[in-house]
Design an enzyme around this catalytic site. Structure first.
Site, PDB file in Angstrom:
ATOM      1  N   SER A   9       5.145 -28.779   1.022  1.00  0.00           N
ATOM      2  CA  SER A   9       4.855 -27.361   1.228  1.00  0.00           C
ATOM      3  C   SER A   9       6.168 -26.586   1.286  1.00  0.00           C
ATOM      4  CB  SER A   9       4.080 -27.158   2.531  1.00  0.00           C
ATOM      5  OG  SER A   9       4.101 -25.792   2.876  1.00  0.00           O
ATOM      6  N   HIS A  34       3.329 -27.538  -3.111  1.00  0.00           N
ATOM      7  CA  HIS A  34       2.281 -26.783  -2.414  1.00  0.00           C
ATOM      8  C   HIS A  34       2.813 -25.393  -2.089  1.00  0.00           C
ATOM      9  CE1 HIS A  34      -1.343 -26.655   0.172  1.00  0.00           C
ATOM     10  NE2 HIS A  34      -0.599 -25.988   1.037  1.00  0.00           N
ATOM     11  N   ASP A  36       2.126 -21.907  -0.457  1.00  0.00           N
ATOM     12  CA  ASP A  36       1.262 -21.253   0.527  1.00  0.00           C
ATOM     13  C   ASP A  36       1.295 -19.735   0.366  1.00  0.00           C
ATOM     14  OD1 ASP A  36       0.064 -23.331   2.223  1.00  0.00           O
ATOM     15  OD2 ASP A  36       2.138 -23.854   2.680  1.00  0.00           O
ATOM     16  N   MET A  38      -0.078 -16.265   1.612  1.00  0.00           N
ATOM     17  CA  MET A  38      -0.723 -15.632   2.779  1.00  0.00           C
ATOM     18  C   MET A  38      -0.678 -14.122   2.611  1.00  0.00           C
ATOM     19  SD  MET A  38       0.834 -17.858   5.912  1.00  0.00           S
ATOM     20  CE  MET A  38       1.109 -19.628   5.761  1.00  0.00           C
ATOM     21  N   HIS A  68      -2.193 -22.728  -2.495  1.00  0.00           N
ATOM     22  CA  HIS A  68      -3.114 -22.649  -1.355  1.00  0.00           C
ATOM     23  C   HIS A  68      -3.276 -21.184  -0.973  1.00  0.00           C
ATOM     24  CE1 HIS A  68      -3.909 -23.869   3.136  1.00  0.00           C
ATOM     25  NE2 HIS A  68      -4.950 -23.315   2.557  1.00  0.00           N
ATOM     26  N   MET A  70      -4.403 -18.544   1.174  1.00  0.00           N
ATOM     27  CA  MET A  70      -4.895 -18.151   2.505  1.00  0.00           C
ATOM     28  C   MET A  70      -5.042 -16.636   2.499  1.00  0.00           C
ATOM     29  SD  MET A  70      -2.649 -20.829   4.690  1.00  0.00           S
ATOM     30  CE  MET A  70      -1.503 -21.022   3.347  1.00  0.00           C
ATOM     31  N   MET A 140      -8.049 -28.773   6.288  1.00  0.00           N
ATOM     32  CA  MET A 140      -6.908 -28.297   7.075  1.00  0.00           C
ATOM     33  C   MET A 140      -6.850 -29.061   8.399  1.00  0.00           C
ATOM     34  SD  MET A 140      -5.254 -26.003   5.393  1.00  0.00           S
ATOM     35  CE  MET A 140      -4.172 -25.413   6.715  1.00  0.00           C
ATOM     36  N   ASP A 174      -3.657 -31.013   5.042  1.00  0.00           N
ATOM     37  CA  ASP A 174      -2.556 -30.052   5.145  1.00  0.00           C
ATOM     38  C   ASP A 174      -2.409 -29.589   6.588  1.00  0.00           C
ATOM     39  OD1 ASP A 174      -0.695 -28.020   4.769  1.00  0.00           O
ATOM     40  OD2 ASP A 174      -2.092 -26.669   3.745  1.00  0.00           O
TER      41      ASP A 174
HETATM   42  C1  DX5 Z   1      -0.260 -23.816   7.071  1.00  0.00           C
HETATM   43  C2  DX5 Z   1       0.040 -24.166   5.646  1.00  0.00           C
HETATM   44  C3  DX5 Z   1       0.653 -25.501   5.464  1.00  0.00           C
HETATM   45  C4  DX5 Z   1       1.967 -25.673   6.153  1.00  0.00           C
HETATM   46  C5  DX5 Z   1       2.177 -27.108   6.463  1.00  0.00           C
HETATM   47  O1  DX5 Z   1      -0.921 -22.618   7.103  1.00  0.00           O
HETATM   48  O2  DX5 Z   1      -1.138 -24.141   4.884  1.00  0.00           O
HETATM   49  O3  DX5 Z   1       0.758 -25.825   4.096  1.00  0.00           O
HETATM   50  O4  DX5 Z   1       3.033 -25.215   5.396  1.00  0.00           O
HETATM   51  O5  DX5 Z   1       3.361 -27.217   7.148  1.00  0.00           O
HETATM   52  P1  DX5 Z   1       3.675 -28.455   8.096  1.00  0.00           P
HETATM   53  O6  DX5 Z   1       3.682 -29.665   7.240  1.00  0.00           O
HETATM   54  O7  DX5 Z   1       4.994 -28.088   8.636  1.00  0.00           O
HETATM   55  O8  DX5 Z   1       2.597 -28.491   9.141  1.00  0.00           O
HETATM   56 ZN    ZN Z   2      -1.047 -25.033   2.887  1.00  0.00          ZN
END
Ligand code: DX5
Ligand code: ZN
Length: 256
Positions: A9, A34, A36, A38, A68, A70, A140, A174
């Site tokens: 990630s 990955h 992310d 948001m 991903h 979100m 998750m 994740d």
């Molecule tokens: C959280 C994200 C994850 C996050 C994981 O909202 O979706 O992908 O980056 O990070 P770690 O591995 O540090 O928990």
């Molecule tokens: Zn993620």
């Protein structure tokens, strides 16, 4: 049997050097990256969107971006993420009003479709129809929104439930994954009546796609962590494959 895939990630990377941060992970043995996304609505934070992904795609030849989403209204970004070079578009079922149509729209743009469930969402939210149509299911193991949180082991039974229903799908975990917590996810098997021996033969174990941010980017030796995570999945799958060799259909050890 779905193959072991490690998807670092980038949330835990140096965003100022994003292309270099992706390149070094691919060189270090990762198959996917990955990303992310948001939006400040579905989760409180804002990270990056299609313009940033487009630059990464241009700067990192051959990258597989496991995106991903979100975000609220995930329908809205399918075209932008496809145009940016996204390979897999994973949306949250909690945010989607019509998951089936959304999966079709994602496929139409030649991306794989992923369906994510947050910690408080049961695996049954992924109906048989949705699961059959999706390419990947994401369980998750932290609340979406930020990296570096503690792994929530109570989410692991959902991995087992989904694996029992969808033996051949990519199942991703994740949040809080590291060389210690990976094992329960990779080995997750449903606690229910055992399937017939013939089915057991092809039955893989839990999750095969492992996302890790802090554990990989924060490590002194990221390639070693990637390898350890991959080994955990491969070992769990090898163990599962051995089962039918050890017992026949009546649960009696072979050769006795
Ligand atoms: C959280 C994200 C994850 C996050 C994981 O909202 O979706 O992908 O980056 O990070 P770690 O591995 O540090 O928990
Ligand atoms: Zn993620």
């Amino acid at each position: 049997m779905p193959e072991a895939i490690i998807s670092p990630s980038v949330l835990a990377s140096d965003f100022g050097q994003l292309t270099a941060e992706c390149t070094r992970m691919l060189k270090g043995g990762a198959q996917w990256l990955h990303m992310d996304v948001m939006d400040g609505h579905f989760v409180p934070n804002i990270t990056m969107g299609a313009p940033v992904l487009k630059c990464v795609h241009k700067g990192v030849p051959g990258i597989f971006m496991d995106v991903h989403m979100m975000v609220s209204n995930p329908e809205r970004w399918v075209d932008d993420i496809a145009d940016a070079g996204g390979a897999l578009y994973c949306f949250h079922i909690e945010a989607a009003s019509d998951p089936i149509s959304l999966i079709h729209a994602i496929h139409k743009r030649n991306m794989k479709a992923g369906v994510a469930i947050s910690p408080d969402t049961p695996s049954s939210a992924i109906t048989d129809d949705i699961g059959a149509l999706a390419d990947m299911l994401l369980v998750m193991t932290v609340y979406p929104g930020r990296g570096g949180q503690k792994f929530l082991e109570r989410c692991v039974p959902k991995v087992a439930e989904l694996r029992a229903r969808f033996p051949e799908k990519d199942i991703e975990v994740d949040g809080g994954l590291n060389p210690k917590t990976v094992h329960v996810c990779a080995e997750a098997a449903a606690q229910r009546a055992p399937p017939p021996a013939s089915l057991l033969l092809a039955m893989p174990q839990g999750s095969n796609v492992i996302v890790a941010g802090t554990a990989i980017y924060g490590a002194d030796d990221p390639p070693a962590v990637i390898q350890t995570l991959k080994d955990a999945v491969n070992t769990a799958q090898a163990k599962a494959q051995q089962q039918p060799k050890e017992k026949n259909g009546n649960g009696v050890e072979n050769g006795h």
